[in-house]
Design an enzyme around this catalytic site. Structure first.
Site, short mmCIF file in Angstrom:
data_model
loop_
_atom_site.label_atom_id
_atom_site.label_comp_id
_atom_site.label_asym_id
_atom_site.label_seq_id
_atom_site.Cartn_x
_atom_site.Cartn_y
_atom_site.Cartn_z
N HIS A 1 -59.80 38.74 62.30
CA HIS A 1 -60.85 39.37 63.08
C HIS A 1 -60.78 38.88 64.53
O HIS A 1 -60.44 37.73 64.80
CB HIS A 1 -62.22 39.08 62.48
N ASP B 1 -64.97 32.38 57.92
CA ASP B 1 -65.98 33.37 57.53
C ASP B 1 -65.90 33.65 56.03
O ASP B 1 -64.83 33.95 55.50
CB ASP B 1 -65.75 34.67 58.29
N ASP C 1 -62.77 37.94 66.89
CA ASP C 1 -63.47 36.77 67.42
C ASP C 1 -62.81 35.46 67.01
O ASP C 1 -63.25 34.38 67.43
CB ASP C 1 -64.95 36.77 67.01
N HIS C 2 -61.73 35.55 66.24
CA HIS C 2 -60.99 34.36 65.84
C HIS C 2 -59.57 34.31 66.39
O HIS C 2 -58.91 33.27 66.30
CB HIS C 2 -60.95 34.25 64.31
#
EC number: 3.1.26.11
Length: 309
Positions: A65, A216, A67-68
């Site tokens: 993802h 996550d 944001d990582h």
């Protein structure tokens, strides 16, 4: 050994929290820094620290993802600009697809890297021990997110016992070759015939540290296994008490679920990370207070915060 949090927010950059990235500083142990995730703006966060990019030798990505991983191309390119520093190769560990993402980003942008990147990609068939060095072992398991996501368990191998130098001197052993032999575990005999047994002057091996990084995920038994007896458990806490249904629907965890994982795993300390931007100062204190009803030694971490292990 220290952890430093470069980004502790969830989803997108916020005023007080950048997106996901943290480093494990192993400077005293192996003169390296290991990075976990590299969200957008990570290289800017590094400028606020004492971290030298060339010391970052390994990057562990939990999942793909944005944001990582959106900070990776920029960080890798900027790492190449450290002209005054010796260039060092880099290893990237992560899910299948991370190599394609990085190589295509570098190629399309016309970037040139004066160092080599070695990729290690994983899927469901390759979980377990993913790395072993002289001093550390890293394990990975699949978590329960909306896409393939990995949690990491970093295990420091047991440390050698320490030599009681004062007791050895008091026993009549002079500094020099004999001293060194005892330190290396060898029994010796002094000129007067006195026998010195190394085991009497060397302490028992010390247990190495265990650090668990949970990316996550919904609440899952895999997190408990990864965090078993961990000295520090870093666990995502996108949501707060009462948000369990929302957390499950979006593949995330609440502070209370993270606390349950820490308790069930027998961890020593819980650091809540990946916090939604809607939780500000007072909310974070309440998040800690609520989680502490299940697991007492808990803290919501902030950007740039350092934690000694």
């Amino acid at each position: 050994m220290e952890l430093q949090f470069l980004g502790t927010g969830a989803g997108q950059p916020a005023k007080h929290r950048n997106v996901s990235s943290l480093v494990l500083k192993l400077l005293d142990e192996i003169n390296e820094v290991w990075m976990f995730d590299c969200g957008e703006g990570t290289q800017r966060q590094i400028l606020e620290t004492t971290i030298k990019p060339r010391k970052i030798k390994k990057i562990f990505i939990t999942h793909l993802h944005g944001d990582h991983i959106f900070g990776l191309p920029g960080f890798l390119s900027s790492r190449a600009f450290q002209a005054s520093e010796e260039q060092t190769d880099l290893e990237i560990y992560g899910p299948v697809g991370i190599k394609s993402y990085v190589t295509n980003s570098i190629r399309i942008s016309g970037s040139k890297l004066p160092y080599q990147i070695h990729y290690h990609e994983f899927d469901d068939t390759s979980m377990g021990k993913i790395l072993e060095t002289d001093k550390f072992i890293v394990y990975a398991e699949r978590l329960a997110h909306t896409i393939f996501c990995m949690g990491y368990r970093v295990v420091q191998k047991d440390l050698e016992g320490t030599l009681d130098a004062e007791a050895l001197r008091a026993a009549g052993v002079p500094f020099g070759p004999l001293f060194g032999k005892v330190k290396n575990g060898q029994d010796i005999e002094l000129e007067d015939g006195t026998k010195i047994f190394a085991k009497d002057f060397i302490s028992e091996p010390r247990k190495g540290k265990i650090i668990t990084i949970i990316g996550d995920t919904r609440k899952t038994s895999a997190s408990v296994r990864l965090a078993k007896d961990a000295d520090v458990l870093v666990h995502e806490s996108t949501y707060g008490k009462g948000d369990e249904r929302m957390a499950r629907n979006h593949g995330h965890s609440t502070n209370m679920q993270a606390a349950q994982i820490a308790r069930d795993a027998g961890a020593k300390r819980l650091l809540l990370n990946h916090v939604s931007a809607r939780f500000l100062g007072r909310d974070c204190r309440q998040m800690e207070k609520d989680a502490a009803t299940i697991f007492e030694n808990v803290k919501v971490v902030r950007d740039l915060e350092e934690v000694i292990i």
